[in-house]
Design a protein around this motif. Structure first.
Motif, PDB file in Angstrom:
ATOM      1  N   ASP A  41       0.804  -1.195   0.488  1.00 31.83           N
ATOM      2  CA  ASP A  41       0.334  -0.112   0.489  1.00 31.83           C
ATOM      3  C   ASP A  41       1.001   1.197  -0.017  1.00 31.83           C
ATOM      4  OD1 ASP A  41      -2.023   1.754  -0.053  1.00 31.83           O
ATOM      5  OD2 ASP A  41      -2.183   1.448   1.917  1.00 31.83           O
ATOM      6  N   LYS A  42       0.999   1.629  -1.294  1.00 33.25           N
ATOM      7  CA  LYS A  42       1.874   3.239  -0.990  1.00 33.25           C
ATOM      8  C   LYS A  42       0.960   4.135  -1.531  1.00 33.25           C
ATOM      9  CE  LYS A  42       5.445   0.725  -1.482  1.00 33.25           C
ATOM     10  NZ  LYS A  42       6.741   0.207  -0.256  1.00 33.25           N
ATOM     11  N   SER A  43      -0.314   3.931  -1.285  1.00 36.26           N
ATOM     12  CA  SER A  43      -0.884   5.483  -1.866  1.00 36.26           C
ATOM     13  C   SER A  43      -0.798   7.137  -0.412  1.00 36.26           C
ATOM     14  CB  SER A  43      -2.665   4.562  -1.396  1.00 36.26           C
ATOM     15  OG  SER A  43      -2.771   4.570  -0.355  1.00 36.26           O
ATOM     16  N   MET A  44      -0.749   6.348   0.559  1.00 37.35           N
ATOM     17  CA  MET A  44      -0.316   7.050   1.525  1.00 37.35           C
ATOM     18  C   MET A  44       0.594   7.253   2.345  1.00 37.35           C
ATOM     19  SD  MET A  44      -3.193   8.302   4.985  1.00 37.35           S
ATOM     20  CE  MET A  44      -4.407   6.968   4.129  1.00 37.35           C
ATOM     21  N   PRO A  45       1.681   8.730   1.847  1.00 35.86           N
ATOM     22  CA  PRO A  45       3.124   8.578   3.438  1.00 35.86           C
ATOM     23  C   PRO A  45       2.799   7.851   4.162  1.00 35.86           C
ATOM     24  CG  PRO A  45       2.400  10.288   2.622  1.00 35.86           C
ATOM     25  CD  PRO A  45       1.535   9.144   1.845  1.00 35.86           C
ATOM     26  N   PRO A  46       3.042   6.998   5.637  1.00 36.59           N
ATOM     27  CA  PRO A  46       3.023   6.721   6.836  1.00 36.59           C
ATOM     28  C   PRO A  46       3.435   8.302   7.874  1.00 36.59           C
ATOM     29  CG  PRO A  46       5.467   5.969   6.061  1.00 36.59           C
ATOM     30  CD  PRO A  46       4.223   5.995   4.745  1.00 36.59           C
ATOM     31  N   ALA A  88      -3.073  19.441  13.089  1.00 36.84           N
ATOM     32  CA  ALA A  88      -3.236  20.643  11.727  1.00 36.84           C
ATOM     33  C   ALA A  88      -2.849  19.921  10.736  1.00 36.84           C
ATOM     34  CB  ALA A  88      -3.032  21.631  13.031  1.00 36.84           C
ATOM     35  N   ILE A  89      -1.754  19.323  10.746  1.00 40.44           N
ATOM     36  CA  ILE A  89      -1.101  19.148   9.812  1.00 40.44           C
ATOM     37  C   ILE A  89      -1.280  17.827   9.359  1.00 40.44           C
ATOM     38  CG2 ILE A  89       1.038  20.875   9.280  1.00 40.44           C
ATOM     39  CD1 ILE A  89       2.399  19.116  10.617  1.00 40.44           C
ATOM     40  N   ARG A  90      -1.897  16.410  10.029  1.00 41.55           N
ATOM     41  CA  ARG A  90      -1.713  15.249   9.649  1.00 41.55           C
ATOM     42  C   ARG A  90      -3.100  15.474   9.182  1.00 41.55           C
ATOM     43  NH1 ARG A  90       0.538  11.345  12.644  1.00 41.55           N
ATOM     44  NH2 ARG A  90       2.566  12.877  14.177  1.00 41.55           N
ATOM     45  N   VAL A  91      -3.005  14.031   8.305  1.00 43.62           N
ATOM     46  CA  VAL A  91      -4.077  13.583   7.668  1.00 43.62           C
ATOM     47  C   VAL A  91      -4.553  12.619   8.268  1.00 43.62           C
ATOM     48  CG1 VAL A  91      -4.879  12.201   5.430  1.00 43.62           C
ATOM     49  CG2 VAL A  91      -2.720  14.277   5.388  1.00 43.62           C
ATOM     50  N   GLU A  92      -4.303  11.422   8.571  1.00 47.39           N
ATOM     51  CA  GLU A  92      -4.914  10.546  10.227  1.00 47.39           C
ATOM     52  C   GLU A  92      -4.276  11.176  11.101  1.00 47.39           C
ATOM     53  OE1 GLU A  92      -2.957   6.915   9.668  1.00 47.39           O
ATOM     54  OE2 GLU A  92      -3.667   6.090   7.566  1.00 47.39           O
ATOM     55  N   ARG A  93      -5.971  11.349  12.160  1.00 48.22           N
ATOM     56  CA  ARG A  93      -6.046  11.980  13.367  1.00 48.22           C
ATOM     57  C   ARG A  93      -6.443  11.025  13.680  1.00 48.22           C
ATOM     58  NH1 ARG A  93      -7.714  17.701  12.404  1.00 48.22           N
ATOM     59  NH2 ARG A  93      -6.796  18.507  10.436  1.00 48.22           N
ATOM     60  N   ILE A 117     -11.939  17.223  21.000  1.00 46.05           N
ATOM     61  CA  ILE A 117     -12.675  18.487  20.705  1.00 46.05           C
ATOM     62  C   ILE A 117     -11.064  19.386  20.635  1.00 46.05           C
ATOM     63  CG2 ILE A 117     -12.536  20.947  22.017  1.00 46.05           C
ATOM     64  CD1 ILE A 117     -13.232  19.364  24.612  1.00 46.05           C
ATOM     65  N   ALA A 118      -9.452  19.207  20.100  1.00 41.88           N
ATOM     66  CA  ALA A 118      -8.967  19.048  19.040  1.00 41.88           C
ATOM     67  C   ALA A 118      -8.651  18.446  17.672  1.00 41.88           C
ATOM     68  CB  ALA A 118      -7.378  18.902  20.453  1.00 41.88           C
ATOM     69  N   GLY A 119      -9.437  17.606  17.713  1.00 36.77           N
ATOM     70  CA  GLY A 119      -9.036  18.125  16.601  1.00 36.77           C
ATOM     71  C   GLY A 119      -8.838  15.816  15.968  1.00 36.77           C
ATOM     72  N   VAL A 120      -9.022  15.135  17.301  1.00 40.41           N
ATOM     73  CA  VAL A 120      -8.347  13.605  17.067  1.00 40.41           C
ATOM     74  C   VAL A 120     -10.224  13.172  16.449  1.00 40.41           C
ATOM     75  CG1 VAL A 120      -8.140  11.566  18.095  1.00 40.41           C
ATOM     76  CG2 VAL A 120      -6.610  13.802  18.684  1.00 40.41           C
ATOM     77  N   ASP A 121      -9.580  12.159  15.366  1.00 42.07           N
ATOM     78  CA  ASP A 121     -11.114  11.102  14.955  1.00 42.07           C
ATOM     79  C   ASP A 121     -11.221   9.969  15.698  1.00 42.07           C
ATOM     80  OD1 ASP A 121     -11.784  13.659  12.912  1.00 42.07           O
ATOM     81  OD2 ASP A 121     -10.329  13.033  11.421  1.00 42.07           O
ATOM     82  N   ARG A 122      -9.836   9.594  16.363  1.00 44.62           N
ATOM     83  CA  ARG A 122     -10.587   7.654  16.671  1.00 44.62           C
ATOM     84  C   ARG A 122      -9.043   8.065  17.793  1.00 44.62           C
ATOM     85  NH1 ARG A 122      -9.573   4.404  11.560  1.00 44.62           N
ATOM     86  NH2 ARG A 122      -8.133   5.837  10.993  1.00 44.62           N
ATOM     87  N   VAL A 123      -9.820   7.438  18.908  1.00 46.10           N
ATOM     88  CA  VAL A 123      -8.657   7.513  20.318  1.00 46.10           C
ATOM     89  C   VAL A 123      -8.188   5.741  20.208  1.00 46.10           C
ATOM     90  CG1 VAL A 123      -8.570   7.942  22.514  1.00 46.10           C
ATOM     91  CG2 VAL A 123      -9.117  10.097  20.399  1.00 46.10           C
ATOM     92  N   GLY A 124      -7.317   5.338  20.338  1.00 50.35           N
ATOM     93  CA  GLY A 124      -7.784   4.258  21.057  1.00 50.35           C
ATOM     94  C   GLY A 124      -6.553   3.796  21.614  1.00 50.35           C
ATOM     95  N   LEU A 125      -6.930   2.792  22.945  1.00 51.46           N
ATOM     96  CA  LEU A 125      -6.534   2.605  24.246  1.00 51.46           C
ATOM     97  C   LEU A 125      -5.637   1.917  24.092  1.00 51.46           C
ATOM     98  CD1 LEU A 125      -9.370   2.987  26.122  1.00 51.46           C
ATOM     99  CD2 LEU A 125      -8.504   4.194  26.070  1.00 51.46           C
ATOM    100  N   LEU A 126      -4.262   1.419  24.949  1.00 47.25           N
ATOM    101  CA  LEU A 126      -3.190   1.147  24.801  1.00 47.25           C
ATOM    102  C   LEU A 126      -3.296   0.323  26.493  1.00 47.25           C
ATOM    103  CD1 LEU A 126      -0.432   3.121  23.340  1.00 47.25           C
ATOM    104  CD2 LEU A 126      -1.825   1.752  22.321  1.00 47.25           C
TER     105      LEU A 126
END
Length: 137
Positions: A41-46, A88-93, A117-126
C-alpha cells in the motif's frame, strides 16, 4: 358501549410497538485495532510518528494528573493547544492513550474528550503487553 373491538385494536398496536422496539439495535462505540501497514500500500505516506498520550499519577499537591505526549511532558492546561498543533497538518488524526493502572477513569475520559475537541478523529487505548493474558498454573 361495546369495548371489545377497542381492546383488539389496543392489543394490535401494542404488538406493533413491541416489534418496532425489538428491531432497534443499540449502537455502541466503534473500535479499531492498530494494524501493521501493508508493504504493497503506497497510496498514503506513513505518518511521521504515532501520537501516544500517557497519563501518570499527579504529583503531590497537583490537581490534575501528569500528561506526556510522545515522551514530552505537557501541562494539563496546554494539552488541547498542543494536540491541536500536532494534528493540524496530519491526514490521519489518530491518537493512542495509555494510563497508569490504578488511575481514575474520569481522568482518562477527560483526556479523550480534550483530544476529540482538539481534532482527533479516533482514539485508541493501549495496555501493557502480556498484562491481560491468562495466567497459567
Amino acid at each position: 358501549m361495546n369495548v371489545t373491538p377497542l381492546i383488539d385494536v389496543l392489543l394490535v398496536l401494542l404488538i406493533v410497538f413491541m416489534l418496532v422496539v425489538i428491531e432497534q439495535k443499540p449502537v455502541g462505540l466503534q473500535t479499531e485495532i492498530p494494524q501493521q501497514p501493508r508493504p504493497t500500500d503506497k497510496s498514503m505516506p506513513p505518518p511521521q510518528a504515532t501520537i501516544v498520550i500517557q497519563i501518570h499519577h499527579a504529583k503531590p499537591g497537583a490537581e490534575h494528573p501528569q500528561v506526556v505526549v510522545n515522551e514530552k511532558a505537557i501541562e494539563w492546561d496546554r494539552l488541547r493547544e498542543r494536540l491541536r498543533d500536532i494534528f493540524a497538518i496530519r491526514v490521519e488524526r489518530i491518537a493512542f492513550v495509555e494510563a497508569d493502572d490504578d488511575l481514575d477513569f474520569q481522568d482518562v475520559a477527560e483526556v479523550i474528550a480534550i483530544a476529540r475537541i482538539a481534532g482527533v478523529d479516533r482514539v485508541g487505548l493501549l495496555t501493557e503487553d502480556g498484562k491481560h493474558a491468562p495466567s497459567t498454573g
